[in-house]
Scaffold this active site. Sequence first.
Site, short mmCIF file in Angstrom:
data_model
loop_
_atom_site.label_atom_id
_atom_site.label_comp_id
_atom_site.label_asym_id
_atom_site.label_seq_id
_atom_site.Cartn_x
_atom_site.Cartn_y
_atom_site.Cartn_z
N ASP A 90 3.42 1.41 -4.52
CA ASP A 90 2.57 2.31 -5.30
C ASP A 90 2.28 1.54 -6.59
OD1 ASP A 90 1.49 4.13 -7.07
OD2 ASP A 90 2.76 5.78 -6.43
N VAL A 91 1.03 1.14 -6.79
CA VAL A 91 0.70 0.23 -7.90
C VAL A 91 0.98 0.84 -9.28
CG1 VAL A 91 -1.00 -1.16 -6.65
CG2 VAL A 91 -1.77 0.89 -7.90
N ASN A 110 -6.28 -5.24 -5.69
CA ASN A 110 -7.38 -4.64 -4.93
C ASN A 110 -7.31 -3.11 -4.86
OD1 ASN A 110 -9.47 -4.55 -2.60
ND2 ASN A 110 -7.62 -3.67 -1.68
N ASP A 129 0.88 -1.18 0.00
CA ASP A 129 0.00 0.00 0.00
C ASP A 129 0.91 1.22 0.00
OD1 ASP A 129 -2.16 1.96 0.81
OD2 ASP A 129 -3.29 0.12 1.12
N LYS A 180 -13.27 0.60 -14.06
CA LYS A 180 -13.69 -0.70 -13.55
C LYS A 180 -14.22 -1.60 -14.68
CE LYS A 180 -12.52 -0.23 -9.25
NZ LYS A 180 -11.42 -1.05 -8.69
N THR A 200 -16.26 0.94 3.99
CA THR A 200 -14.82 1.21 4.15
C THR A 200 -14.62 2.72 3.99
OG1 THR A 200 -14.22 1.14 1.81
CG2 THR A 200 -14.26 -0.99 2.98
N TYR A 231 -14.30 6.54 -12.96
CA TYR A 231 -14.29 5.33 -12.12
C TYR A 231 -14.99 4.17 -12.85
CZ TYR A 231 -14.93 2.27 -8.10
OH TYR A 231 -14.90 1.18 -7.25
P1 NAD Z 1 -10.16 1.77 0.74
O1 NAD Z 1 -10.03 3.18 0.29
O2 NAD Z 1 -10.37 1.50 2.18
O3 NAD Z 1 -8.92 0.89 0.24
C1 NAD Z 1 -8.23 1.14 -0.93
C2 NAD Z 1 -6.75 0.99 -0.64
O4 NAD Z 1 -6.02 1.23 -1.85
C3 NAD Z 1 -6.26 2.02 0.41
O5 NAD Z 1 -5.57 1.35 1.45
C4 NAD Z 1 -5.37 2.93 -0.41
O6 NAD Z 1 -4.30 3.50 0.33
C5 NAD Z 1 -4.87 1.97 -1.50
N1 NAD Z 1 -4.28 2.70 -2.62
C6 NAD Z 1 -4.73 3.82 -3.24
N2 NAD Z 1 -3.88 4.22 -4.18
C7 NAD Z 1 -2.86 3.32 -4.18
C8 NAD Z 1 -1.66 3.18 -4.94
N3 NAD Z 1 -1.32 4.08 -5.89
N4 NAD Z 1 -0.85 2.14 -4.69
C9 NAD Z 1 -1.18 1.25 -3.72
N5 NAD Z 1 -2.27 1.32 -2.98
C10 NAD Z 1 -3.10 2.35 -3.19
O7 NAD Z 1 -11.39 1.18 -0.12
P2 NAD Z 1 -11.92 -0.32 -0.32
O8 NAD Z 1 -13.39 -0.26 -0.27
O9 NAD Z 1 -11.22 -1.29 0.57
O10 NAD Z 1 -11.51 -0.55 -1.85
C11 NAD Z 1 -10.88 -1.71 -2.33
C12 NAD Z 1 -11.27 -1.92 -3.78
O11 NAD Z 1 -12.67 -2.16 -3.88
C13 NAD Z 1 -10.99 -0.72 -4.71
O12 NAD Z 1 -10.45 -1.19 -5.94
C14 NAD Z 1 -12.37 -0.11 -4.93
O13 NAD Z 1 -12.45 0.55 -6.19
C15 NAD Z 1 -13.24 -1.36 -4.89
N6 NAD Z 1 -14.65 -1.14 -4.59
C16 NAD Z 1 -15.01 -0.47 -3.43
C17 NAD Z 1 -16.37 -0.31 -3.15
C18 NAD Z 1 -16.82 0.38 -1.88
O14 NAD Z 1 -17.99 0.79 -1.82
N7 NAD Z 1 -16.02 0.49 -0.85
C19 NAD Z 1 -17.33 -0.80 -4.04
C20 NAD Z 1 -16.93 -1.46 -5.20
C21 NAD Z 1 -15.58 -1.63 -5.46
#
Ligand code: NAD
Length: 251
Positions: A63-64, A90, A37, A160, A191, A156
């Site tokens: 950093d992805v 993720n 992360d 996706k 989250t 977004y």
């Molecule tokens: P979150 O924001 O809690 O977690 C996302 C994580 O990605 C964070 O820890 C953040 O620091 C990390 N991140 C961001 N940019 C980054 C980078 N450049 N390199 C490495 N890490 C990085 O949110 P979440 O809900 O746990 O999201 C996880 C996944 O689920 C995401 O891909 C999001 O698009 C997807 N998603 C979330 C929801 C929702 O409602 N929470 C719904 C559908 C899909």
Amino acid sequence: MGRLDGKVAIISGAARGQGAAEVRMFTNEGAKVCFGDILDGEGIKLEAEVRELGGEATYAHLDVTQEQDWRQLVELTESKYGRLDILVNNAGITLATVGIENTALEEWQGLMDINMTGVFLGTKHAIPALRRSGGGSIVNISSTAGIVGIGRSAAYTASKGAVRLFTKATAIQHAKDNIRCNSVHPGPVKTPFIQELLDNPKQLEERLTRVPLGRLASPEDVAYGVLFLASDEAAYMTGSELVIDGGTTAE
Ligand code: NAD
């Protein structure tokens, strides 16, 4: 017997949220996990928590969008745990901006770099290591916004949707290597990702009227699906989509 006994996994964006739930669940099921992360403080804390409970997890800065970070994380995983069996792409962000006309090019590109290019780079660098293990499983976290055009951010939704089809191309190209690849499509998950919604009870109530089960998903609701796809229980699944959305896209 754990469902991931003997397996080694990488999970991106896993210092908090759904990724963190997967780190906990995977290690609980016997996997050794390297997770990355950009939130180093939270990542280091989670590593300590897992180790305290007897699990095996290692945090590394990732950093992805940076190819070198992915190279180093795969190298670290193989040198520390000897192999790689599972990759969970993720990490993801969304934009606060509403509307295409109000989206700056830099915002668009920044989001695509993380949500789309990040998945490409992780996949590219994991594949040789998965092949060395005789195959494996890649799980890409998309969204219901990768299936239908919901969501306030077109960027977004587009990112996706790209993850959804990149998943299928990966599945086709690497079936010969015994590497499976599937996408997961969560609805709203509780989250920090949806903090704005969580802080606005009226908006949240309105959002939940569009979820037949009438509640947000917990990070664990999604992690159980990711665990299944990562495990050998899903041995005949590749190129498929697992929707975990409380019925949202059924309507
Ligand atoms: P979150 O924001 O809690 O977690 C996302 C994580 O990605 C964070 O820890 C953040 O620091 C990390 N991140 C961001 N940019 C980054 C980078 N450049 N390199 C490495 N890490 C990085 O949110 P979440 O809900 O746990 O999201 C996880 C996944 O689920 C995401 O891909 C999001 O698009 C997807 N998603 C979330 C929801 C929702 O409602 N929470 C719904 C559908 C899909």
